[in-house]
Every structure is written in structure tokens, then in C-alpha cells.
Design a protein around this motif. Sequence first.
Motif, PDB file in Angstrom:
ATOM      1  N   THR A  69       0.865  -1.174   0.000  1.00 20.12           N
ATOM      2  CA  THR A  69       0.000   0.000   0.000  1.00 20.12           C
ATOM      3  C   THR A  69       0.897   1.218   0.000  1.00 20.12           C
ATOM      4  N   CYS A  76      -4.282   6.747  -1.147  1.00 20.76           N
ATOM      5  CA  CYS A  76      -3.578   5.476  -1.007  1.00 20.76           C
ATOM      6  C   CYS A  76      -3.990   4.504  -2.108  1.00 20.76           C
ATOM      7  N   LYS A  78      -3.496   0.264  -3.011  1.00 21.34           N
ATOM      8  CA  LYS A  78      -3.024  -1.060  -2.612  1.00 21.34           C
ATOM      9  C   LYS A  78      -3.018  -1.945  -3.851  1.00 21.34           C
ATOM     10  N   ASP A  79      -1.828  -2.352  -4.236  1.00 16.44           N
ATOM     11  CA  ASP A  79      -1.674  -3.188  -5.426  1.00 16.44           C
ATOM     12  C   ASP A  79      -0.237  -3.700  -5.437  1.00 16.44           C
ATOM     13  N   ALA A  92       0.619  -0.073  -8.114  1.00 11.39           N
ATOM     14  CA  ALA A  92       0.458   0.853  -6.981  1.00 11.39           C
ATOM     15  C   ALA A  92       1.353   2.079  -7.142  1.00 11.39           C
ATOM     16  N   PRO A 112       0.419  -4.862   3.902  1.00 11.26           N
ATOM     17  CA  PRO A 112      -0.875  -4.201   4.062  1.00 11.26           C
ATOM     18  C   PRO A 112      -1.951  -5.076   4.701  1.00 11.26           C
ATOM     19  N   GLU A 113      -1.772  -6.363   4.638  1.00  7.86           N
ATOM     20  CA  GLU A 113      -2.765  -7.285   5.207  1.00  7.86           C
ATOM     21  C   GLU A 113      -2.377  -7.774   6.599  1.00  7.86           C
TER      22      GLU A 113
END
Length: 176
Positions: A69, A76, A78-79, A92, A112-113
Motif C-alpha cells: 500500500t 492510497c 493497494k496493489d 500501486a 498491508p494485510e
Amino acid sequence: RGLISCQSLVIATGGLSIPTLGATGFGYQVAQQFGLRVTERTAALVPFTFRDKLLTLAQSLAGVALPATLCCDSQCFKDALLFTHRGISGPAVLQISNYWTKGKTLTVDFLPENDIRRECEQWQREGEKAQLGNLLARLLPRRFVTAWLAFHGLEGLLEKTLAHLDKRSLEQLEEC
């Protein structure tokens, strides 16, 4: 070729995005020459290129891709993020480049997770005996884990088990 008379004129000159292919500011110069309003030029949908230590890090990780992210101000994305021989790219990065300008802070969350502290605490509760480097490789590419910790001077954490990870080491891991 002679005098041309018209109501409107379009001059297609390209942009500045790839100077190595001959892109120049000619179109902007022509517009300014005739007193036309010219908008400020900013990079958009471009990778980030690095210098010095960050460049060396990116080069060592060239080809490594991972979800991330990226944020600039309140925007922002997220990718996927991809390390290249010149810096970082990927969906991203290209998206956030539309919002970043020189001097602004760009933040990158490589997990990010996940929350690294919570992951370590969970592994401790589960009685994991593996070295931290092996555990982190469950969440991130091993090459990234090794290079990232070395970049932050924390390579000594790689071989520690969670039982030997003190509070300060956990804080350092979380901060990097």
C-alpha cells in the motif's frame, strides 16, 4: 511550406515522459511563445527512480514483486509493487505517482494485510521455534526480507528465534 490560415491549430509534439526517445519541451515552448496558458508539468503514471543507498537496495531486489500500500497525503493505493534496476514500479507505484510531487512524503506498507507485531506475538503464542527470517519469509519474499533488514542494519535478527527477540528488536522490526 507557406502561409496557412485556419480557425484552430493543433500541434502534436508529444510530451516529456521519455527524453531518451527524443521527447522534449518543444510543445510547451511553442505555446508560451504565443502567450498561451500552460499548465504546470508534473510526472504521472511513472515509476520512482532512486539514487545512492536506495538505488543499491532496489537493484539488489530487481524483479521482486509484492503487494503493498502506497500513500501520499490522504491518497492510497493497494496493489503490486515491483523493484526494478532503477527504483520501484508496478500498479500501486504508477497510480500514486499521480499524487506525489517533489518534497511530499511517500509511505509504503509492505505488509498491508498484516501487522508485524501481531504476527510475531501470534507465532510466539504458537511456540514457533523457527528463525525470524524463515517466519518472515512466510509473509514476504525471502530476498526482500534479507535485503530490507540488512538495509536497516537489522540483519542480525534474521537468525534469531522469537524466544530470543527482545522488545527493542521487535520495535525496530516494526519501525522498518
